[in-house]
Write an enzyme that holds these catalytic residues in place. Structure first.
Site, short mmCIF file in Angstrom:
data_model
loop_
_atom_site.label_atom_id
_atom_site.label_comp_id
_atom_site.label_asym_id
_atom_site.label_seq_id
_atom_site.Cartn_x
_atom_site.Cartn_y
_atom_site.Cartn_z
N HIS A 1 -85.23 -3.80 40.32
CA HIS A 1 -84.91 -3.17 39.03
C HIS A 1 -84.41 -1.74 39.18
CE1 HIS A 1 -88.71 -0.81 38.22
NE2 HIS A 1 -89.31 -1.76 38.88
N ASP B 1 -89.94 -4.86 45.03
CA ASP B 1 -90.57 -3.85 44.18
C ASP B 1 -91.66 -3.14 44.97
OD1 ASP B 1 -91.22 -2.32 41.89
OD2 ASP B 1 -90.95 -4.05 40.57
N HIS C 1 -95.95 5.16 39.36
CA HIS C 1 -95.80 5.70 38.00
C HIS C 1 -96.32 7.14 37.88
CE1 HIS C 1 -94.97 1.75 35.63
NE2 HIS C 1 -94.33 1.80 36.78
N GLU D 1 -86.74 -3.47 33.39
CA GLU D 1 -87.94 -4.11 33.94
C GLU D 1 -89.21 -3.44 33.42
OE1 GLU D 1 -91.26 -4.83 36.87
OE2 GLU D 1 -90.43 -2.94 36.16
CO CO Z 1 -92.99 0.24 37.55
ZN ZN Z 2 -91.28 -1.65 39.62
#
Ligand code: CO
Ligand code: ZN
Length: 344
Positions: free
Chosen positions: A64, A225, A312, A202
């Site tokens: 993504h 990912d 994140h 995503e």
């Molecule tokens: Co993420």
């Molecule tokens: Zn991700």
């Protein structure tokens, strides 16, 4: 390993629905390695390389392009900005972070929340996103000259290399994009038809991969990912999920997809045979583009994960050797994928 491209990918702002800047990089790179490159209506970049064997499988590789971010939702009479999240943020990590507001002119602001500073007893409290605001220090008039509702906001962090590790924002999922692009550079002609997709949106629920999977209808799908590396103080060994520097993580399952058992075994066998450092991963939460490929393609998927600490947050940490291992295993997988047996 040359990190120029990885750095460029990380520093390019692209949030769900506003991926254009990253689309441009993906198209530029994939034009060098694919027979065909297209952009679809949701903003996925679709690269296609025809296989040498007639009737061979369709293998889809997805990473993504979007990172978590925000858009400007309100500018008050004193010039303070409110924002609407795109993707899952942890409010605790946002306080005191610098952000870039991509308006007519790019402004730098800081995320703050007044309750955290006004009252001593509130200093220990975890704020909610709705209590936070962005301060550029500029007047309402200045802000309105450059910024309007809907403008993109991203975390503002430099890309840093330190020995074998790299630290930056948005390794989720620019490392996946990097692996995808590098893999296509190293891959020779193979029997299978290869579909590489830089997916859109995503971080708001795997939306682009659903659209792409419907069109491609892949026989095998591999998502690229990050996964959690909880190998840090205070976390028990059995809860590490993955360890930084221990190689590519072959995903057995997460909360949104179960990898095909045959693909997992096949990847594990290839990694052993070619001496590629690897680990097996079970993530008790989360999901990747594999979820969409499993539900909207033919159903056989797996994810190759790059271990990352502090996913994140503005300071995600990855290990360059894990990145190399992921590229190495993905190349070997695509080369041999026509012979991969599905098991249940
Ligand atoms: Co993420
Ligand atoms: Zn991700």
């Amino acid at each position: 390993m040359h990190t120029d491209l990885l750095k460029e990918l990380c520093q390019t702002p692209a949030i769900p629905g506003r991926e254009q800047a990253l689309i441009d990089i993906m198209v530029r790179e994939l034009r060098q390695t694919c027979d065909q490159v297209e952009i679809d209506a949701i903003g996925n970049v679709l690269g296609y390389r025809k296989g040498t064997q007639p009737g061979a499988r369709k293998v889809m590789i997805a990473a993504h392009m979007d990172e978590i971010g925000f858009v400007v939702s309100h500018i008050d009479k004193n010039g303070f900005l409110r924002f609407s999240p795109r993707g899952g943020h942890v409010p605790r990590v946002l306080i005191s972070q610098r952000v870039k507001i991509i308006g007519r002119k790019t402004l730098i602001g800081v995320v703050e929340g007044s309750p955290a500073f006004l009252k001593r007893e509130d200093q220990q409290k975890t704020p909610e996103i709705k209590d936070l605001f962005i301060d550029t220090g500029l007047s309402e008039k200045e802000v309105n000259k450059h910024v309007e509702i809907g403008d993109v906001i991203v975390l503002d962090r430099d890309f840093i290399e330190q020995g074998d590790i790299c630290m930056a924002k948005a390794f989720d999922d620019r490392v996946g994009c990097y692996v995808l692009l590098e893999t296509m550079k190293r891959l020779k002609r193979v029997p299978v038809n290869v579909y590489v997709v830089g997916t859109a949106q995503e971080e708001v629920g795997v939306r682009g991969a659903f659209t792409a999977s419907r069109g491609i209808d892949p026989d095998l799908g591999i998502a690229l990912d990050v996964t959690a590396a909880f190998d840090v103080p205070g976390v028990a060994e059995h809860e590490h999920v993955s360890k930084l520097g221990n190689g590519v993580a072959i995903k057995i399952a997460d909360a949104a997809s179960i990898s095909n058992h045959g693909i997992v075994k096949f990847l594990q066998g290839l990694a052993r045979k070619h001496r590629i450092k690897h680990q097996l991963e079970i993530l008790p939460f989360g999901g990747t583009d594999a979820m969409a490929m499993q539900r909207n393609g033919k159903g056989a998927v797996c994810t190759l994960s790059i271990p990352a600490r502090y996913v994140h947050s503005p300071n995600e940490i990855i290990h360059k050797k894990d990145l190399e291992a992921t590229i190495a295993l993905l190349v070997k997988f695509i080369e041999a994928s026509e012979t991969c047996k599905l098991e249940f």
